[in-house]
Design a protein around this motif. Sequence first.
Motif, mmCIF file in Angstrom:
data_model
loop_
_atom_site.group_PDB
_atom_site.id
_atom_site.type_symbol
_atom_site.label_atom_id
_atom_site.label_comp_id
_atom_site.label_asym_id
_atom_site.label_seq_id
_atom_site.Cartn_x
_atom_site.Cartn_y
_atom_site.Cartn_z
ATOM 1 N N PRO A 214 35.927 -19.569 53.977
ATOM 2 C CA PRO A 214 35.135 -19.884 55.169
ATOM 3 C C PRO A 214 35.488 -21.268 55.715
ATOM 4 N N ASP A 215 34.865 -21.648 56.775
ATOM 5 C CA ASP A 215 35.160 -22.922 57.427
ATOM 6 C C ASP A 215 34.499 -24.070 56.673
ATOM 7 N N PHE A 216 35.027 -24.345 55.471
ATOM 8 C CA PHE A 216 34.506 -25.423 54.639
ATOM 9 C C PHE A 216 35.382 -26.664 54.820
ATOM 10 N N PRO A 217 34.874 -27.864 54.477
ATOM 11 C CA PRO A 217 35.709 -29.074 54.528
ATOM 12 C C PRO A 217 36.913 -28.956 53.601
ATOM 13 N N GLU A 218 37.970 -29.671 53.924
ATOM 14 C CA GLU A 218 39.213 -29.625 53.160
ATOM 15 C C GLU A 218 39.055 -30.333 51.811
ATOM 16 N N PRO A 219 39.804 -29.894 50.787
ATOM 17 C CA PRO A 219 39.830 -30.635 49.512
ATOM 18 C C PRO A 219 40.353 -32.052 49.715
ATOM 19 N N ILE A 220 39.971 -32.957 48.830
ATOM 20 C CA ILE A 220 40.427 -34.341 48.932
ATOM 21 C C ILE A 220 41.933 -34.443 48.735
ATOM 22 N N SER A 221 42.465 -33.673 47.781
ATOM 23 C CA SER A 221 43.884 -33.802 47.448
ATOM 24 C C SER A 221 44.413 -32.470 46.950
ATOM 25 N N ASP A 222 45.723 -32.245 47.128
ATOM 26 C CA ASP A 222 46.355 -31.053 46.575
ATOM 27 C C ASP A 222 47.226 -31.392 45.364
ATOM 28 N N SER A 223 47.056 -32.627 44.842
ATOM 29 C CA SER A 223 47.873 -33.021 43.693
ATOM 30 C C SER A 223 47.097 -33.798 42.636
ATOM 31 N N VAL A 224 46.123 -34.625 43.054
ATOM 32 C CA VAL A 224 45.392 -35.466 42.103
ATOM 33 C C VAL A 224 44.289 -34.657 41.430
#
Length: 339
Positions: free
Chosen positions: A29-39
């Motif tokens: 759904p239209d949720f906020p993006e994750p902070i990071s895709d690596s940390v």
Amino acid sequence: MHRIRLAWFILPMLVPTLAGCFRSSGEEPDFPEPISDSVCPDLSGSFRYQADPHSQGAWTDIIRYRIDLGGPATAVSLFDRPDGQGLTFVLHREPVEFARAVSDFRAQQPAAYEEWRRQVQALFDPMRAALKVRRELPFDALKRHGPVPEWGVHDSRGRCVDGWYRDTRPYDAEVWLTRDVEGGLLVRLDKTERKVIGVWAETGAGIPYAIHTSSRWARFARVKIPDEWRPTAASLPPLAGAAPAGDATGSMKKEEDPRVSDLRWRARKLMGPDSMLVNFKAAADHVRFTGTLPDRAALDRFVAELGQHPAVAKVELESTTDISFGQVRFAMRLSLRPK
């Protein structure tokens, strides 16, 4: 042997076809993006128990144990365990509802209530220092006697993958957790179904020719951690006719000098976790108490800070003794200012 040769012959022929049979479904759904895709995400924090609108999951899908709070939850706190072995989940009960549960417990089960009340007083007794920090689940023992304001459990350890905390479950299920840019907890719940070509009839093992992973999503907004519940004379009244001597700490006795109550709590707070308050006795114009501290530097700081208390006229160290591991045992007298 013939079966093995046949499998190796069929496999190269199937590879182009299999590529189209590995699929996923379930749009986020239209949720906020994750902070990071690596940390690796820091999941510690408090979150609303009710999931955001359009969520397709709940805390009962995330916490692998049966939730045993005893009443409706208002928030969930997550802590990284100090030993690095997993997460601790703590569910907080709604304060008004918990107060109502205590009142009903007192009215309906008076004998059990009195035992529960004694356990609460022992748990919050600053002389015993029995109440540990929240992540150690201090109300676990109390749960056996009656209602509790919060309930928690230590969960198993997952691992970090592309900025997510991945926790595998039985039957091809996985829970993925991360933080989003607005501080909320973002959750993906994966369930995988496999179809295989049998190779070994005895075990049912085979070559997968279709793998379908379906995903559900949920989000829990960040909230302020609820205030720690503490008993008071009003919230834990004794039964009619019960002796008031049941208050082990003296913290609920109306006749106690409030300066002494405040000094007791102040001393316990200043001493910190690596110490012990052994004895604490008050007279008309002074307080005498004994205890242990990690070292003499901690004792010097303790004496200086207690001397700044508005009720204290003078601090006198009556004796000090070095004991094991560099600790020091002390006996102290605090002269009180006139009222």
